[in-house]
Design a protein around this motif. Structure first.
Motif, PDB file in Angstrom:
ATOM      1  N   GLU A 296       0.819  -1.212   0.000  1.00  0.00           N
ATOM      2  CA  GLU A 296       0.000   0.000   0.000  1.00  0.00           C
ATOM      3  C   GLU A 296       0.853   1.262   0.000  1.00  0.00           C
ATOM      4  O   GLU A 296       1.895   1.311   0.638  1.00  0.00           O
ATOM      5  CB  GLU A 296      -0.907   0.045   1.241  1.00  0.00           C
TER       6      GLU A 296
ATOM      7  N   THR B 212      -3.043   5.340   0.422  1.00  0.00           N
ATOM      8  CA  THR B 212      -3.974   4.218   0.615  1.00  0.00           C
ATOM      9  C   THR B 212      -4.142   3.894   2.092  1.00  0.00           C
ATOM     10  O   THR B 212      -5.247   3.649   2.576  1.00  0.00           O
ATOM     11  CB  THR B 212      -3.444   2.961  -0.118  1.00  0.00           C
TER      12      THR B 212
ATOM     13  N   ALA C  64      -6.288   6.465   3.715  1.00  0.00           N
ATOM     14  CA  ALA C  64      -7.679   6.238   3.295  1.00  0.00           C
ATOM     15  C   ALA C  64      -8.293   5.099   4.114  1.00  0.00           C
ATOM     16  O   ALA C  64      -9.462   5.164   4.515  1.00  0.00           O
ATOM     17  CB  ALA C  64      -7.739   5.927   1.801  1.00  0.00           C
ATOM     18  N   GLU C  65      -7.510   4.066   4.378  1.00  0.00           N
ATOM     19  CA  GLU C  65      -8.007   2.955   5.207  1.00  0.00           C
ATOM     20  C   GLU C  65      -8.283   3.428   6.639  1.00  0.00           C
ATOM     21  O   GLU C  65      -9.271   3.013   7.254  1.00  0.00           O
ATOM     22  CB  GLU C  65      -7.007   1.788   5.216  1.00  0.00           C
TER      23      GLU C  65
ATOM     24  N   THR D  37     -11.633   4.784   6.861  1.00  0.00           N
ATOM     25  CA  THR D  37     -12.780   3.867   6.861  1.00  0.00           C
ATOM     26  C   THR D  37     -13.182   3.531   8.299  1.00  0.00           C
ATOM     27  O   THR D  37     -14.254   2.992   8.528  1.00  0.00           O
ATOM     28  CB  THR D  37     -12.468   2.543   6.114  1.00  0.00           C
ATOM     29  N   GLN D  38     -12.303   3.843   9.256  1.00  0.00           N
ATOM     30  CA  GLN D  38     -12.534   3.464  10.658  1.00  0.00           C
ATOM     31  C   GLN D  38     -12.581   4.659  11.594  1.00  0.00           C
ATOM     32  O   GLN D  38     -12.960   4.519  12.761  1.00  0.00           O
ATOM     33  CB  GLN D  38     -11.395   2.535  11.136  1.00  0.00           C
TER      34      GLN D  38
ATOM     35  N   ARG E  67     -10.197  -6.351   4.906  1.00  0.00           N
ATOM     36  CA  ARG E  67     -10.855  -5.263   4.186  1.00  0.00           C
ATOM     37  C   ARG E  67      -9.906  -4.225   3.549  1.00  0.00           C
ATOM     38  O   ARG E  67      -9.921  -3.052   3.943  1.00  0.00           O
ATOM     39  CB  ARG E  67     -11.834  -4.544   5.119  1.00  0.00           C
ATOM     40  N   PRO E  68      -9.130  -4.608   2.529  1.00  0.00           N
ATOM     41  CA  PRO E  68      -8.230  -3.626   1.892  1.00  0.00           C
ATOM     42  C   PRO E  68      -9.010  -2.421   1.375  1.00  0.00           C
ATOM     43  O   PRO E  68     -10.036  -2.593   0.714  1.00  0.00           O
ATOM     44  CB  PRO E  68      -7.591  -4.419   0.752  1.00  0.00           C
ATOM     45  N   GLY E  69      -8.551  -1.230   1.706  1.00  0.00           N
ATOM     46  CA  GLY E  69      -9.235  -0.013   1.267  1.00  0.00           C
ATOM     47  C   GLY E  69     -10.638   0.109   1.840  1.00  0.00           C
ATOM     48  O   GLY E  69     -11.439   0.916   1.358  1.00  0.00           O
ATOM     49  N   GLY E  70     -10.947  -0.668   2.886  1.00  0.00           N
ATOM     50  CA  GLY E  70     -12.258  -0.573   3.515  1.00  0.00           C
ATOM     51  C   GLY E  70     -13.373  -1.246   2.718  1.00  0.00           C
ATOM     52  O   GLY E  70     -14.559  -1.059   2.996  1.00  0.00           O
TER      53      GLY E  70
ATOM     54  N   GLY F 202      -4.991  -6.894   3.380  1.00  0.00           N
ATOM     55  CA  GLY F 202      -5.691  -5.677   3.788  1.00  0.00           C
ATOM     56  C   GLY F 202      -4.972  -5.103   4.984  1.00  0.00           C
ATOM     57  O   GLY F 202      -3.744  -5.074   5.013  1.00  0.00           O
TER      58      GLY F 202
END
Lengths: 234, 234
Positions: free
Chosen positions: A172, A176, A179-180, A183-184, B42-45, B90
């Motif tokens: 990654e 990236t 960005a992950e 998501t959290q 969950r790569p990239g969510g 991920g």
């Protein structure tokens, strides 16, 4: 009034340790002869004594005495009485674990809110954010929490690296990874490139150095901000 | 008898998802028509459904049906009854948090020791080690422990990257980070480059793929091992 210098890195390419920050350091610590050094991030596993010695050399150039926090019998009292503090880089997990173990996180936060002039580089900057969850470091020890000082209202990604367009590596990119994170988590992230720093005075946070910074907010395209930008909306 | 395929990456440069592993996958899962997919990293969510769909496409090429573990009412029972399992890459923190939350770490470990054919890529490989403490991922969630499956007696660093001799970036190299790990931990680390994998049969662990791997042991100089090497001393 908060008074901080939060730098991406201690050393720029082909430079000496802290050299590019000399002027800023002199201004930040102008009202004290003595600065406390927080050596717990231990880059490369260096001892607290050896790390303090290295950092102290850079501080003699601005006529200041640097004293390792590990040399005090009561580090919490030492932070309460400090007139200046500098946390060096290394491994953020090791640093945060030590700050919790020694019950220093809260006293350091309070001291900074009361106006303690504070400088951080790399891991020492990471801990200024809301959490250490955008560090680049390996989780080599297990800290009791990822929550950090929260003296700025966002997170940092020090040593921010742009994606390499010719890389064949499939891991990654930094973008990236951030960005992950989003998501959290909702906390904004400022990617500070090598040689960039934040100057915090009260509630004002200004980007300094020659380069732009990259800002990441949840559900938004990442964007660039110029040196001199005030982060008033993050 | 343990039976695992532990890959550095799911996708090599300019390749399709899992394509370079097709033959190995067919051999690993030869005795089952159905493989359970563990999508929690969950790569990239990406959603569990979308991730399962992506991975399932690659499995149809070897004539296997892939079923997402998230679709079972009782995932622990599903793992106990599984005839094959694949954990995709991920974020390792997200994956490990989910495995603990769903109380899957111990049942998955037991199933692997009993002979469940298991494939992992990237984060799914990381968790085969003693701990996840040599992951490259950002700590975007706080797992209850860094301890992982421990089905191999060392740790992995997937997507291992050699230092770039012309880089002007001052962040730590992968090698420096692993050396820092060894200031705090004794567990050996195998750096698996893109396109490399480990084939585990019982107690035999063999390096596969075209490239060498780099091995890091505490208090030793890192060293290279050739493809075909058996890791019998780690």
């Amino acid at each position: 009034m908060k008074n901080l210098l939060i730098a991406s890195t201690s050393t720029v390419y082909a430079g000496e340790y802290l050299d590019y920050l000399t002027k800023e350091m002199a201004a930040l610590f102008k009202d004290t002869e003595e600065v406390i050094f927080i050596p717990y991030a231990r880059p490369g596993g260096i001892s607290h004594d050896a790390y303090t010695e290295k950092a102290a050399k850079a501080f003699t150039k601005i006529g200041k005495k640097l004293i390792g926090l590990h040399t005090f019998e009561n580090p919490v009292e030492a932070i309460k009485n400090a007139k200046g503090a500098f946390t060096g880089g290394g491994n953020t997990f090791v640093l945060v674990s030590a700050l919790y173990r020694l019950e220093l996180m809260q006293p350091l936060r309070e001291a900074i809110f009361k106006g303690l002039p504070y400088m951080g580089t790399s891991a020492g900057s990471n801990i200024c954010g809301v959490s250490m969850q955008t560090t680049n470091d390996m989780p080599i020890v297990y800290p009791p929490s990822f929550k950090t000082l929260g003296v700025i209202p966002f997170n940092l990604n020090p040593h921010y690296l742009d994606p390499d367009p010719i890389s064949k590596h499939m891991g990654e990119t930094r973008e990236t990874r951030i960005a992950e994170f989003h998501t959290q988590n909702t906390v904004p992230v400022v990617g500070l490139r090598e040689g960039s720093w934040l100057r915090v005075k009260g509630e004002e946070i200004i980007l300094k150095g020659e380069l732009k910074a990259r800002v990441f907010e949840q559900n938004k395209e990442p964007y660039e901000v110029e040196s001199g930008t005030k982060f008033s909306n993050l």
